[in-house]
Design a protein around this motif. Sequence first.
Motif, PDB file in Angstrom:
ATOM      1  N   ALA A 527       0.903  -1.801  -0.038  1.00 55.13           N
ATOM      2  CA  ALA A 527       0.132  -0.009   0.000  1.00 55.13           C
ATOM      3  C   ALA A 527       0.603   1.849   0.595  1.00 55.13           C
ATOM      4  O   ALA A 527       0.931   2.078  -0.541  1.00 55.13           O
ATOM      5  CB  ALA A 527      -0.670  -0.378   1.692  1.00 55.13           C
ATOM      6  N   ALA A 528       1.902   1.367   0.513  1.00 52.45           N
ATOM      7  CA  ALA A 528       2.717   2.502   1.158  1.00 52.45           C
ATOM      8  C   ALA A 528       3.562   2.689  -0.557  1.00 52.45           C
ATOM      9  O   ALA A 528       3.914   3.747  -0.434  1.00 52.45           O
ATOM     10  CB  ALA A 528       3.548   2.376   2.126  1.00 52.45           C
ATOM     11  N   SER A 529       3.747   1.480  -0.643  1.00 49.97           N
ATOM     12  CA  SER A 529       4.927   1.304  -2.550  1.00 49.97           C
ATOM     13  C   SER A 529       4.742   2.003  -3.199  1.00 49.97           C
ATOM     14  O   SER A 529       4.846   1.996  -4.454  1.00 49.97           O
ATOM     15  CB  SER A 529       5.475   0.214  -2.065  1.00 49.97           C
ATOM     16  N   GLY A 530       2.639   1.017  -3.587  1.00 50.72           N
ATOM     17  CA  GLY A 530       2.004   1.567  -4.634  1.00 50.72           C
ATOM     18  C   GLY A 530       0.661   1.423  -5.383  1.00 50.72           C
ATOM     19  O   GLY A 530       0.015   1.188  -5.642  1.00 50.72           O
ATOM     20  N   GLY A 531       0.332   2.216  -3.524  1.00 48.66           N
ATOM     21  CA  GLY A 531      -1.005   2.391  -3.394  1.00 48.66           C
ATOM     22  C   GLY A 531      -1.750   1.150  -3.815  1.00 48.66           C
ATOM     23  O   GLY A 531      -3.595   1.409  -3.680  1.00 48.66           O
ATOM     24  N   ALA A 532      -1.522   0.080  -3.764  1.00 48.77           N
ATOM     25  CA  ALA A 532      -1.994  -1.905  -3.528  1.00 48.77           C
ATOM     26  C   ALA A 532      -3.161  -1.019  -2.541  1.00 48.77           C
ATOM     27  O   ALA A 532      -2.896  -0.907  -1.080  1.00 48.77           O
ATOM     28  CB  ALA A 532      -1.737  -2.396  -3.438  1.00 48.77           C
ATOM     29  N   LEU A 533      -4.267  -2.248  -3.089  1.00 45.93           N
ATOM     30  CA  LEU A 533      -5.610  -2.035  -1.712  1.00 45.93           C
ATOM     31  C   LEU A 533      -4.704  -3.567  -0.423  1.00 45.93           C
ATOM     32  O   LEU A 533      -3.973  -4.636  -0.980  1.00 45.93           O
ATOM     33  CB  LEU A 533      -6.752  -2.950  -2.168  1.00 45.93           C
ATOM     34  N   GLY A 534      -4.432  -3.412   0.358  1.00 47.81           N
ATOM     35  CA  GLY A 534      -4.270  -4.110   1.475  1.00 47.81           C
ATOM     36  C   GLY A 534      -4.901  -4.611   2.419  1.00 47.81           C
ATOM     37  O   GLY A 534      -5.140  -3.762   3.052  1.00 47.81           O
ATOM     38  N   LEU A 535      -4.595  -6.426   2.517  1.00 44.58           N
ATOM     39  CA  LEU A 535      -5.788  -6.972   3.497  1.00 44.58           C
ATOM     40  C   LEU A 535      -5.093  -7.402   4.385  1.00 44.58           C
ATOM     41  O   LEU A 535      -4.104  -8.335   3.875  1.00 44.58           O
ATOM     42  CB  LEU A 535      -7.213  -7.406   2.694  1.00 44.58           C
ATOM     43  N   THR A 536      -5.728  -7.623   5.669  1.00 42.27           N
ATOM     44  CA  THR A 536      -4.790  -9.200   6.587  1.00 42.27           C
ATOM     45  C   THR A 536      -6.450  -9.855   7.065  1.00 42.27           C
ATOM     46  O   THR A 536      -6.718  -9.181   7.336  1.00 42.27           O
ATOM     47  CB  THR A 536      -4.494  -9.110   7.985  1.00 42.27           C
ATOM     48  N   VAL A 537      -6.097 -10.901   6.809  1.00 47.64           N
ATOM     49  CA  VAL A 537      -7.217 -12.459   6.904  1.00 47.64           C
ATOM     50  C   VAL A 537      -6.886 -12.887   7.957  1.00 47.64           C
ATOM     51  O   VAL A 537      -5.223 -13.790   7.777  1.00 47.64           O
ATOM     52  CB  VAL A 537      -7.460 -12.746   5.987  1.00 47.64           C
ATOM     53  N   SER A 557     -10.952  -1.796 -10.264  1.00 46.53           N
ATOM     54  CA  SER A 557     -10.403  -0.825  -9.956  1.00 46.53           C
ATOM     55  C   SER A 557      -9.386  -0.391 -10.801  1.00 46.53           C
ATOM     56  O   SER A 557      -8.642   0.541 -10.764  1.00 46.53           O
ATOM     57  CB  SER A 557     -10.207  -0.582  -8.744  1.00 46.53           C
ATOM     58  N   LYS A 558      -8.343  -1.790 -11.046  1.00 46.77           N
ATOM     59  CA  LYS A 558      -7.302  -1.965 -11.875  1.00 46.77           C
ATOM     60  C   LYS A 558      -6.065  -1.679 -10.671  1.00 46.77           C
ATOM     61  O   LYS A 558      -5.204  -0.407 -11.306  1.00 46.77           O
ATOM     62  CB  LYS A 558      -7.049  -0.549 -13.362  1.00 46.77           C
ATOM     63  N   ARG A 559      -6.168  -1.700  -9.705  1.00 47.77           N
ATOM     64  CA  ARG A 559      -5.218  -1.640  -9.010  1.00 47.77           C
ATOM     65  C   ARG A 559      -4.640  -2.622  -8.518  1.00 47.77           C
ATOM     66  O   ARG A 559      -5.843  -3.641  -7.871  1.00 47.77           O
ATOM     67  CB  ARG A 559      -6.135  -0.433  -7.959  1.00 47.77           C
ATOM     68  N   ALA A 560      -3.511  -2.273  -7.597  1.00 48.67           N
ATOM     69  CA  ALA A 560      -2.998  -3.941  -7.350  1.00 48.67           C
ATOM     70  C   ALA A 560      -3.904  -4.159  -5.636  1.00 48.67           C
ATOM     71  O   ALA A 560      -3.718  -3.356  -5.191  1.00 48.67           O
ATOM     72  CB  ALA A 560      -1.578  -4.458  -7.629  1.00 48.67           C
ATOM     73  N   ALA A 561      -3.175  -5.866  -5.785  1.00 49.64           N
ATOM     74  CA  ALA A 561      -4.465  -6.239  -4.101  1.00 49.64           C
ATOM     75  C   ALA A 561      -3.380  -7.303  -3.648  1.00 49.64           C
ATOM     76  O   ALA A 561      -2.935  -7.880  -4.249  1.00 49.64           O
ATOM     77  CB  ALA A 561      -5.903  -6.718  -4.035  1.00 49.64           C
ATOM     78  N   VAL A 562      -3.006  -7.098  -2.393  1.00 46.40           N
ATOM     79  CA  VAL A 562      -1.913  -8.008  -1.074  1.00 46.40           C
ATOM     80  C   VAL A 562      -3.174  -8.154  -0.236  1.00 46.40           C
ATOM     81  O   VAL A 562      -3.693  -7.198  -0.102  1.00 46.40           O
ATOM     82  CB  VAL A 562      -1.141  -7.452  -1.101  1.00 46.40           C
ATOM     83  N   LEU A 563      -3.380  -9.346   0.030  1.00 41.96           N
ATOM     84  CA  LEU A 563      -4.025 -10.318   0.901  1.00 41.96           C
ATOM     85  C   LEU A 563      -3.158 -11.145   1.687  1.00 41.96           C
ATOM     86  O   LEU A 563      -2.093 -11.752   1.985  1.00 41.96           O
ATOM     87  CB  LEU A 563      -4.920 -11.535   0.295  1.00 41.96           C
ATOM     88  N   ASP A 564      -2.406 -10.654   2.953  1.00 42.47           N
ATOM     89  CA  ASP A 564      -1.527 -11.678   3.726  1.00 42.47           C
ATOM     90  C   ASP A 564      -2.780 -12.446   4.545  1.00 42.47           C
ATOM     91  O   ASP A 564      -3.144 -12.014   5.645  1.00 42.47           O
ATOM     92  CB  ASP A 564      -1.519 -10.038   5.088  1.00 42.47           C
ATOM     93  N   VAL A 565      -2.814 -13.756   4.210  1.00 44.26           N
ATOM     94  CA  VAL A 565      -3.512 -14.178   4.884  1.00 44.26           C
ATOM     95  C   VAL A 565      -2.625 -16.032   6.179  1.00 44.26           C
ATOM     96  O   VAL A 565      -1.533 -15.574   5.939  1.00 44.26           O
ATOM     97  CB  VAL A 565      -4.114 -14.928   4.142  1.00 44.26           C
ATOM     98  N   GLN A 566      -3.001 -14.864   7.469  1.00 46.37           N
ATOM     99  CA  GLN A 566      -1.870 -15.636   8.429  1.00 46.37           C
ATOM    100  C   GLN A 566      -2.877 -17.512   8.151  1.00 46.37           C
ATOM    101  O   GLN A 566      -3.814 -17.984   8.080  1.00 46.37           O
ATOM    102  CB  GLN A 566      -2.639 -15.757   9.047  1.00 46.37           C
ATOM    103  N   VAL A 567      -1.405 -17.782   8.225  1.00 44.22           N
ATOM    104  CA  VAL A 567      -1.952 -19.449   8.179  1.00 44.22           C
ATOM    105  C   VAL A 567      -1.329 -20.158   9.385  1.00 44.22           C
ATOM    106  O   VAL A 567      -0.379 -19.689   9.969  1.00 44.22           O
ATOM    107  CB  VAL A 567      -1.682 -20.496   6.901  1.00 44.22           C
ATOM    108  N   PRO A 568      -1.598 -21.329   9.935  1.00 50.47           N
ATOM    109  CA  PRO A 568      -0.850 -22.054  11.216  1.00 50.47           C
ATOM    110  C   PRO A 568       0.955 -22.067  11.246  1.00 50.47           C
ATOM    111  O   PRO A 568       1.157 -21.693   9.892  1.00 50.47           O
ATOM    112  CB  PRO A 568      -0.984 -23.384  10.315  1.00 50.47           C
ATOM    113  N   HIS A 569       0.826 -21.559  11.732  1.00 52.24           N
ATOM    114  CA  HIS A 569       2.275 -21.064  12.244  1.00 52.24           C
ATOM    115  C   HIS A 569       3.159 -21.571  12.254  1.00 52.24           C
ATOM    116  O   HIS A 569       3.024 -23.325  12.114  1.00 52.24           O
ATOM    117  CB  HIS A 569       2.928 -19.977  13.830  1.00 52.24           C
ATOM    118  N   LEU A 570       4.779 -22.111  11.546  1.00 43.42           N
ATOM    119  CA  LEU A 570       5.807 -22.815  11.257  1.00 43.42           C
ATOM    120  C   LEU A 570       5.760 -23.717  12.849  1.00 43.42           C
ATOM    121  O   LEU A 570       6.611 -24.800  12.409  1.00 43.42           O
ATOM    122  CB  LEU A 570       6.987 -21.898  10.832  1.00 43.42           C
TER     123      LEU A 570
END
Length: 570
Positions: A527-537, A557-570
């Motif tokens: 989001a900070a670098s490219g104005g992407a939609l940033g979501l955390t799940v 909207s022609k805008r990048a999107a990044v989903l940070d999805v929490q999966v089981p911890h290593l």
Amino acid sequence: MYTTSTAFLDALQDAGVSIIFANLGSDHPALVESLAEARATGRPVPRLITCPNEMVALSAAHGYAQVSGRAQAVVVHVECGTQALAGAVHNVAKARIPALIFAGASPFTQEGELKGSRNEFIQWIQDVHDQRGLVRGYMKYDNEIRTGRNVRQLVNRAFQLAYSDPKGPVYLMGAREVMEEAVEPTGPLAWTPPLPPAPLPETAVEAIAGRLLAARRPLVVTSYLGRRHEAVAELLRLCDRLAVGVLESVSNYMNFPLTHPMHQGIAWNEPVQNEALAEADYVLVLDSDIPWIPTVNRPNPQATIHHIDVDALKQQMPLWYIPAAGSFQADVATALAQVNGRLDTLPADERLVGERRAHYGARHQRLDGALEALERPTDGGGVTPEYLVSRVRRFVDDNTIVLNEGITNYPVVMKHLRSGRPGGVFTSGGGSLGWNGGAAIGAKLAFPDKTVVALTGDGSYMFSVPSSVHWMARRYETPFVQIVFNNGGWRAPKFSTLAVHPDGYASRADDIGVSFDPPSDYAGIAAASGGALGLTVHAAADLDSALEEAFACVRTSKRAAVLDVQVPHL
């Protein structure tokens, strides 16, 4: 003035290069001037894409060539920029991706003897003994431009080798004085493209067709056959006809539809013997670098093995062998067409074929059921990697390209995406992490109307230099969906250690140096670098709405999107 740089750009244009992914430096004044002159006068030259990071530049060229088949150019700064390419150089070489890399070189005069002579302190520091040697072990061709009078010939020679099977990267370099040299314009060169590998010998066709007809448990093993869409069609023709099982090993492409009843699974690093491989009495290895890992998984010792590969010798691998009765360097699509043509003239034992079909179909159903059982949230409502991919799958259509850099989740993505379309899913084909971000930009530039999805581990996300990737995605309007499997660190080194030392000190340690706790804000970086939609799940209940928002953002909207999805911890 027509210079070596002008001739170089014209040669790239004639070779079908659309884009120069560039990280410019003090060694490129002539190239910058020639590009500016071309824009001012309307002369066609490849489009310049500014890349703040060299790894991203070559990864973008990698992705572009991988989805389109057309090699692109990368321009970097002397030996520093060449070294900064390192991981991406490994990837294009190991994945057999054609690309032309051009690096400047420090001026070789210092008294003003020639235009471009040294005039900055850095040019003494960046003068090294063997700049080409930095990448020579990975290149199909490397050379230095010493005069503009034959630059077209050098560029054509480079592409001739880059496109010859097995394909790969090529490297040219040129000092400032040479790139500034005034030369006479010449017309484009009409060089014959390289010939494809020879077809299979008739004796090989006979032997392979005979074994396919007679074997009780014939099995095909492949890794990258799907790079040739025609090969997928020929393999389907073969398997539908004779009920031959297909096992994918470390798959880099969609090689065979996962939903097909002859599909017998995907093998990666699992420390178990594969059932289909163990029972096969005939194994046909097609385009595979690692058909099995012998310490844990190997074919039936009584099986006859034949090997057809565009790179049968594995020229980049110092240690490689399989116990094949015959190994043939050939284009797999052509070879399978030959075998299918011969089978058209031979009778098949329908009873035997029917028994194979029932046997392989039953195993396929068991495998499919096991995959479905994994596609659910955790008991606490968390998101598993399998559930995540199954939900992403709903948004993947025939106009979608999926890039898989899931690392320890490589097989999860390939299995649960259930792709059946050639050209629908790719991995880097190499082992240096960080390909997915740049590759997504390259794929989007090659096919602007397609939706590009990058599935990445949290470690490979950071390796991808997301600050550069998402700046480029915004500037060049190449939005893509990027989904981070956030398991809190590098799981691969942990798995590797436990495989060798299952009961050692590391198995009991709380911290072995692979954790990313506390985690970075991955969505926030984009989001900070490219104005992407940033979501955390964090929860499965929130995943579908986040995916809908992300895909709508990219597609509408022609805008990048990044989903940070929490999966089981290593």
